[in-house]
Structures are given as C-alpha cells and as structure tokens.
Design a protein around this motif. Structure first.
Motif, PDB file in Angstrom:
ATOM      1  N   ARG A   1       0.813  -1.216   0.000  1.00 47.78           N
ATOM      2  CA  ARG A   1       0.000   0.000   0.000  1.00 47.78           C
ATOM      3  C   ARG A   1       0.851   1.273   0.000  1.00 47.78           C
ATOM      4  O   ARG A   1       0.294   2.373  -0.089  1.00 47.78           O
ATOM      5  CB  ARG A   1      -0.915   0.005   1.230  1.00 47.78           C
ATOM      6  N   LEU A   2       2.152   1.108   0.101  1.00 47.97           N
ATOM      7  CA  LEU A   2       3.031   2.274   0.090  1.00 47.97           C
ATOM      8  C   LEU A   2       3.015   2.946  -1.282  1.00 47.97           C
ATOM      9  O   LEU A   2       2.705   2.306  -2.296  1.00 47.97           O
ATOM     10  CB  LEU A   2       4.461   1.854   0.434  1.00 47.97           C
ATOM     11  N   PRO A   3       3.347   4.230  -1.355  1.00 47.14           N
ATOM     12  CA  PRO A   3       3.386   4.936  -2.648  1.00 47.14           C
ATOM     13  C   PRO A   3       4.409   4.300  -3.589  1.00 47.14           C
ATOM     14  O   PRO A   3       5.386   3.686  -3.164  1.00 47.14           O
ATOM     15  CB  PRO A   3       3.804   6.361  -2.259  1.00 47.14           C
TER      16      PRO A   3
ATOM     17  N   ASN B   1      12.018   2.606  -4.632  1.00 47.71           N
ATOM     18  CA  ASN B   1      13.240   2.771  -3.839  1.00 47.71           C
ATOM     19  C   ASN B   1      13.642   1.455  -3.184  1.00 47.71           C
ATOM     20  O   ASN B   1      14.824   1.091  -3.134  1.00 47.71           O
ATOM     21  CB  ASN B   1      13.013   3.847  -2.780  1.00 47.71           C
ATOM     22  N   ILE B   2      12.654   0.703  -2.683  1.00 48.00           N
ATOM     23  CA  ILE B   2      12.918  -0.602  -2.070  1.00 48.00           C
ATOM     24  C   ILE B   2      13.501  -1.572  -3.093  1.00 48.00           C
ATOM     25  O   ILE B   2      14.516  -2.235  -2.855  1.00 48.00           O
ATOM     26  CB  ILE B   2      11.622  -1.178  -1.451  1.00 48.00           C
ATOM     27  N   VAL B   3      12.859  -1.647  -4.259  1.00 49.05           N
ATOM     28  CA  VAL B   3      13.278  -2.596  -5.288  1.00 49.05           C
ATOM     29  C   VAL B   3      14.685  -2.258  -5.800  1.00 49.05           C
ATOM     30  O   VAL B   3      15.482  -3.155  -6.107  1.00 49.05           O
ATOM     31  CB  VAL B   3      12.261  -2.612  -6.447  1.00 49.05           C
ATOM     32  N   SER B   4      15.008  -0.976  -5.880  1.00 46.10           N
ATOM     33  CA  SER B   4      16.311  -0.577  -6.405  1.00 46.10           C
ATOM     34  C   SER B   4      17.452  -0.887  -5.448  1.00 46.10           C
ATOM     35  O   SER B   4      18.617  -0.808  -5.833  1.00 46.10           O
ATOM     36  CB  SER B   4      16.312   0.921  -6.724  1.00 46.10           C
ATOM     37  N   ARG B   5      17.141  -1.256  -4.210  1.00 46.95           N
ATOM     38  CA  ARG B   5      18.173  -1.500  -3.197  1.00 46.95           C
ATOM     39  C   ARG B   5      18.385  -2.983  -2.896  1.00 46.95           C
ATOM     40  O   ARG B   5      19.014  -3.324  -1.898  1.00 46.95           O
ATOM     41  CB  ARG B   5      17.828  -0.741  -1.908  1.00 46.95           C
ATOM     42  N   ILE B   6      17.853  -3.868  -3.735  1.00 44.29           N
ATOM     43  CA  ILE B   6      18.059  -5.303  -3.552  1.00 44.29           C
ATOM     44  C   ILE B   6      18.690  -5.870  -4.821  1.00 44.29           C
ATOM     45  O   ILE B   6      18.601  -5.260  -5.899  1.00 44.29           O
ATOM     46  CB  ILE B   6      16.738  -6.030  -3.227  1.00 44.29           C
ATOM     47  N   PRO B   7      19.375  -7.036  -4.735  1.00 46.62           N
ATOM     48  CA  PRO B   7      19.992  -7.636  -5.919  1.00 46.62           C
ATOM     49  C   PRO B   7      18.997  -7.810  -7.051  1.00 46.62           C
ATOM     50  O   PRO B   7      17.797  -8.012  -6.812  1.00 46.62           O
ATOM     51  CB  PRO B   7      20.505  -8.982  -5.400  1.00 46.62           C
ATOM     52  N   VAL B   8      19.490  -7.747  -8.277  1.00 53.19           N
ATOM     53  CA  VAL B   8      18.603  -7.719  -9.435  1.00 53.19           C
ATOM     54  C   VAL B   8      17.744  -8.985  -9.534  1.00 53.19           C
ATOM     55  O   VAL B   8      16.580  -8.923  -9.963  1.00 53.19           O
ATOM     56  CB  VAL B   8      19.434  -7.496 -10.723  1.00 53.19           C
ATOM     57  N   LYS B   9      18.288 -10.159  -9.137  1.00 49.69           N
ATOM     58  CA  LYS B   9      17.468 -11.379  -9.181  1.00 49.69           C
ATOM     59  C   LYS B   9      16.287 -11.277  -8.233  1.00 49.69           C
ATOM     60  O   LYS B   9      15.165 -11.653  -8.569  1.00 49.69           O
ATOM     61  CB  LYS B   9      18.317 -12.606  -8.824  1.00 49.69           C
TER      62      LYS B   9
ATOM     63  N   SER C   1      -0.032  -8.337  -8.806  1.00 52.44           N
ATOM     64  CA  SER C   1      -0.106  -7.417  -9.936  1.00 52.44           C
ATOM     65  C   SER C   1       0.344  -6.016  -9.529  1.00 52.44           C
ATOM     66  O   SER C   1       0.778  -5.229 -10.370  1.00 52.44           O
ATOM     67  CB  SER C   1      -1.527  -7.383 -10.490  1.00 52.44           C
ATOM     68  N   ARG C   2       0.260  -5.704  -8.234  1.00 53.14           N
ATOM     69  CA  ARG C   2       0.665  -4.392  -7.732  1.00 53.14           C
ATOM     70  C   ARG C   2       2.171  -4.169  -7.918  1.00 53.14           C
ATOM     71  O   ARG C   2       2.618  -3.049  -8.183  1.00 53.14           O
ATOM     72  CB  ARG C   2       0.316  -4.302  -6.236  1.00 53.14           C
ATOM     73  N   TRP C   3       2.977  -5.233  -7.799  1.00 53.10           N
ATOM     74  CA  TRP C   3       4.423  -5.104  -7.835  1.00 53.10           C
ATOM     75  C   TRP C   3       5.006  -5.178  -9.245  1.00 53.10           C
ATOM     76  O   TRP C   3       6.134  -4.764  -9.462  1.00 53.10           O
ATOM     77  CB  TRP C   3       5.069  -6.193  -6.983  1.00 53.10           C
ATOM     78  N   CYS C   4       4.265  -5.688 -10.195  1.00 53.56           N
ATOM     79  CA  CYS C   4       4.807  -5.858 -11.548  1.00 53.56           C
ATOM     80  C   CYS C   4       5.238  -4.531 -12.173  1.00 53.56           C
ATOM     81  O   CYS C   4       6.372  -4.404 -12.659  1.00 53.56           O
ATOM     82  CB  CYS C   4       3.783  -6.567 -12.435  1.00 53.56           C
ATOM     83  N   PRO C   5       4.397  -3.501 -12.176  1.00 47.05           N
ATOM     84  CA  PRO C   5       4.852  -2.218 -12.742  1.00 47.05           C
ATOM     85  C   PRO C   5       5.954  -1.557 -11.914  1.00 47.05           C
ATOM     86  O   PRO C   5       6.737  -0.765 -12.441  1.00 47.05           O
ATOM     87  CB  PRO C   5       3.576  -1.367 -12.748  1.00 47.05           C
ATOM     88  N   VAL C   6       6.027  -1.893 -10.607  1.00 49.92           N
ATOM     89  CA  VAL C   6       7.091  -1.335  -9.761  1.00 49.92           C
ATOM     90  C   VAL C   6       8.443  -1.829 -10.243  1.00 49.92           C
ATOM     91  O   VAL C   6       9.398  -1.059 -10.406  1.00 49.92           O
ATOM     92  CB  VAL C   6       6.865  -1.713  -8.289  1.00 49.92           C
ATOM     93  N   TRP C   7       8.546  -3.135 -10.466  1.00 53.47           N
ATOM     94  CA  TRP C   7       9.791  -3.724 -10.946  1.00 53.47           C
ATOM     95  C   TRP C   7      10.204  -3.128 -12.287  1.00 53.47           C
ATOM     96  O   TRP C   7      11.373  -2.821 -12.521  1.00 53.47           O
ATOM     97  CB  TRP C   7       9.629  -5.240 -11.047  1.00 53.47           C
ATOM     98  N   LEU C   8       9.252  -2.922 -13.153  1.00 53.98           N
ATOM     99  CA  LEU C   8       9.561  -2.434 -14.490  1.00 53.98           C
ATOM    100  C   LEU C   8       9.987  -0.960 -14.503  1.00 53.98           C
ATOM    101  O   LEU C   8      10.657  -0.518 -15.428  1.00 53.98           O
ATOM    102  CB  LEU C   8       8.354  -2.626 -15.414  1.00 53.98           C
TER     103      LEU C   8
END
Length: 421
Positions: A71-73, A79-87, A97-104
């Motif tokens: 539910r976070l913006p 920012n969270i996704v960019s700070r973990i290993p790419v795998k 489905s909420r996280w798919c566009p975040v990763w992209l």
C-alpha cells in the motif's frame, strides 16, 4: 600481442625467473590471485547485498494478513526494489499485480557476481576458470529487458578477453541506460587487455572504477568524448602511460577524487586539474608526482609507492613537486612520505627573514613513515620537517627495519624539531 606487465615487470621475465629458481610455475597464478584480492579490496563496496539481515520483528509488520507494504506509494516501492539484488528485484513481480509495474519502473543495480548460484561467494578468487556462460548471458539480457535506467553496474567476475563482443555491447548498454556508477574489472589473463574506447561515450557516469586494464590509445578516442559528470575515478592495477592519465584528467572537467592503486607500469603523474580535491595513491609504480596546477586540491595521500631502481640496485627517490595548489594545506593529510626516499620540491620560493626558501609554509597536517631502528633514517627527519615550518599535526608510522642499527638517543626530540603539537 603487446607485452604484459606486473608492477613494471614483463610476465615472460617473471615466468623465466620462477622456472630458473626451480619454483612451481603455478606460483605466478597465486601471485595473480593476490592481485585480484587487492583489486576487489580497493573497489567500492557493493551498493546492494544478498545477505542483508532481516529484522526479527518482520512478522509483526503483517497484522491480520494485511499487506501494508504494497500500500506504500510507488516512489517508496521503487526505492525498495532498487536497493536489492537484481534477481530478487525481478522476483518481486511475482508477488502480485501491484508489484509488476514497480519492478519495471525501478532503477536497478546490476552486479554480475549476484547472478551466480552462490551470489559470488567463491567466484572472485578463482584463477583460470572460464566465465560462467549463464552470467555472461544474463548480463547481456537483463539490461535490455528492463526499460528503466540502471543506477549502478558492477562487472567484476568475467574474463573479458573471452567475451570481447559482449564487452562492447555491455558498454553500449551502459551508455544507453544512463548508468551513474560503473565498476569494470577484467579477470586476467591477459593483464593488459586494452580498454574499449566506447567507455568514453558513457557521459552519465559520476563514479568509475577500472581494474586490470590497459588504458586505450588516446588517438583512438573521439575528440569530443568527455566525462562531463564524473566526480570520482579509480584506476586499479592498470597499465597506463603518462599521456593516458593526463588525457583522462583533461576530459573529466568536474573530477574531484582520483584513486590510483597498483599501477603496473611506471607513471609520471603530472597533475593539471581545476576541479580535483583529493588524490589517493597506493602500491603505485611512480616516478614523480608533480602538482602543476590544481587550485582546489586539498588532500594528497600516498602509501607504498614503487620507484625506479638506482644504479646500485637500491630504490630510487621519488620526487613530489608542488606548484600551484593554494588549497593543498588547509585540510590535507600529506602522506605517507618517507624522509630520504620522497623528496619535496616547491616550484615557487617563499621569502623567509629576507631569504628565499623552497618550503611549503601552509601545510599543517603531515604523515611520514620512519624506521626507528635505523639511525640514518631517523636522522633525516629534522631536515625533512623543515619543509613544513607551520606544521601542526604530525602522524608517524613506524616500519620494522630488516637490519636494525640500534636506537637513536632523543627520538622524541628529533620529532619535536618539526614544531608539532
């Protein structure tokens, strides 16, 4: 094939010397292994970690089965996704489905060792093993599949000579993706693989570290090629000539930090930069260090520099020439210098009590290396410190002497001659 070097020595000479001494030729690989350890020690730490500790209170975040993180913006999730290993970042797309566009849409960090099954726990120090094909393929595939920029790319576990075509394509991708930080290490052999000139097209770089490369011919670099945003440059175990280093400095107009560690060939460092603030030299094969025009330079730090051998087989003296560097003394740790082995030459004289002297009157912080067990070494200290009449802080590192000649009476008085506080 161009000659290969290890700290100024031809590889063929080293191999012949090892065989002549009746040693196992594989000892040379052990030496290269140590050099790789050296390179990996000096390059910046990884911006992401596959072994980050989890909070023991993590289970408390999920209350009554409610997923509050999702539910976070979007900005926070990216920012969270960019700070973990790419795998692991790619796996977040499978959460919902909420996280798919975040990763992209998240700017990622690509570390090639994190693509190995063990996340690179053993790979860095394996000598002679071919580059894992799966890693090479993934490094080529992941950036092209991800539509957003990459903020950091670390390529350190690939034998670049085996993947020259891939290497050129990777640099093209780095340029297209607007990468800010690039750590680019060649896995030997060969130790002097020529760095592609394509690198000079990466205008978005703010931090660049190169390991185990021969710098490109300056004549092959496009005239208008520059690093307009580069703030920090590291050259580790590199083969370079005087003009190569001068060329890179000229093409880096905002460079503030220059790190040179383990140069394989002797270099006469002629420093001309209106932006450089900090110069760090370690285990470097240098002839002279000349600060010609560096008005913003504040720190000059060197440790264990190799020099030309003198006529009697002894290490020659390296000269540190200070010209136009008005800010050098303000916050500088000038060191670690060796009285008798590192000479100071000031190109501009200063009038003291009506007499012109070549001194550095505004240096206030100095670090030196002294062998207290060698009389001749200790007796050089007072004269050496007279180059810095306004010295306030003196850092002294005591090296153990192989052949001690006994203690010198009044060692503290000798150091006190430098007017330290």
């Amino acid at each position: 094939m161009e000659p290969q070097f290890i700290i100024g020595r031809h590889v063929s000479d080293l191999q012949a010397r090892i065989e002549c001494d009746g040693e196992d030729p594989r000892m040379l690989d052990v030496g290269i292994n140590l050099m790789l350890y050296f390179v990996y020690h000096y390059i910046p730490r990884l911006p992401v970690s596959p072994t980050a500790a989890l909070s023991p209170f993590g289970a408390l975040w999920i209350h009554q089965g409610i997923d509050r993180i999702s539910r976070l913006p979007d900005n926070l999730l990216r920012n969270i996704v960019s700070r973990i290993p790419v795998k692991d970042a790619a796996r977040t797309a499978a959460l919902s489905s909420r996280w798919c566009p975040v990763w992209l849409s998240a700017p990622l960090t690509l570390v090639d060792s994190h693509l190995l099954p063990d996340y690179g726990a053993e790979a860095p120090y394996t000598i002679g093993a071919p580059s894992p094909r799966a890693v090479t393929a993934a490094v080529s595939r992941v950036p092209t599949a991800h539509p957003r920029p990459f903020r950091s790319v670390h390529l350190t576990c690939t034998t670049m000579n085996e993947h020259r075509g891939d290497m050129a394509r990777w640099l093209d991708i780095v340029t297209a993706k607007g990468v800010k930080e690039l750590i680019f290490v060649n896995r030997p052999w060969p130790l002097d693989l020529r760095l592609p000139t394509t690198l000079f097209s990466c205008t978005s770089l703010t931090r660049l570290y190169l390991g185990v490369w021969r710098l490109p011919y300056t004549t092959t670099v496009p005239r208008r090629a520059t690093f307009p945003n580069l703030l920090e440059l590291g050259l580790c175990l590199s083969v370079m000539e005087d003009r190569d280093l001068a060329f890179i400095l000229e093409r880096s107009p905002v460079l503030e930090i220059l790190v040179i560690t383990g140069s394989q060939t002797r270099v006469r460092l002629r420093l001309v930069s209106h932006s450089l603030r900090c110069l760090l030299l370690g285990f470097t094969y240098l002839v002279d260090i000349e600060v010609v025009d560096a008005p913003r330079l504040e720190r000059l730090f060197q440790s264990t520099t190799f020099r030309e051998h003198g006529s009697k087989g002894k290490l020659g003296r390296s000269m540190i020439k200070i010209g136009h560097a008005p800010n050098l003394p303000k916050t500088l740790m000038l060191g670690y210098l060796e009285p008798g082995n590192n000479e100071i030459e000031v190109t501009k004289t200063v009038t003291v009590a009506g007499t012109k002297e070549k001194i550095v009157p505004s240096v206030k912080i100095l670090a030196i290396v002294v062998q207290f067990g060698v009389r001749s070494a200790l007796k050089k200290v007072p004269d050496y410190l007279r180059n810095f009449p306004n010295l306030e802080t003196l850092h002294v590192q005591s090296d153990k002497a192989e052949d001690s000649t006994g203690k010198v009476q009044g060692q503290s008085q000798v150091l006190a001659g430098g007017r330290t506080h």
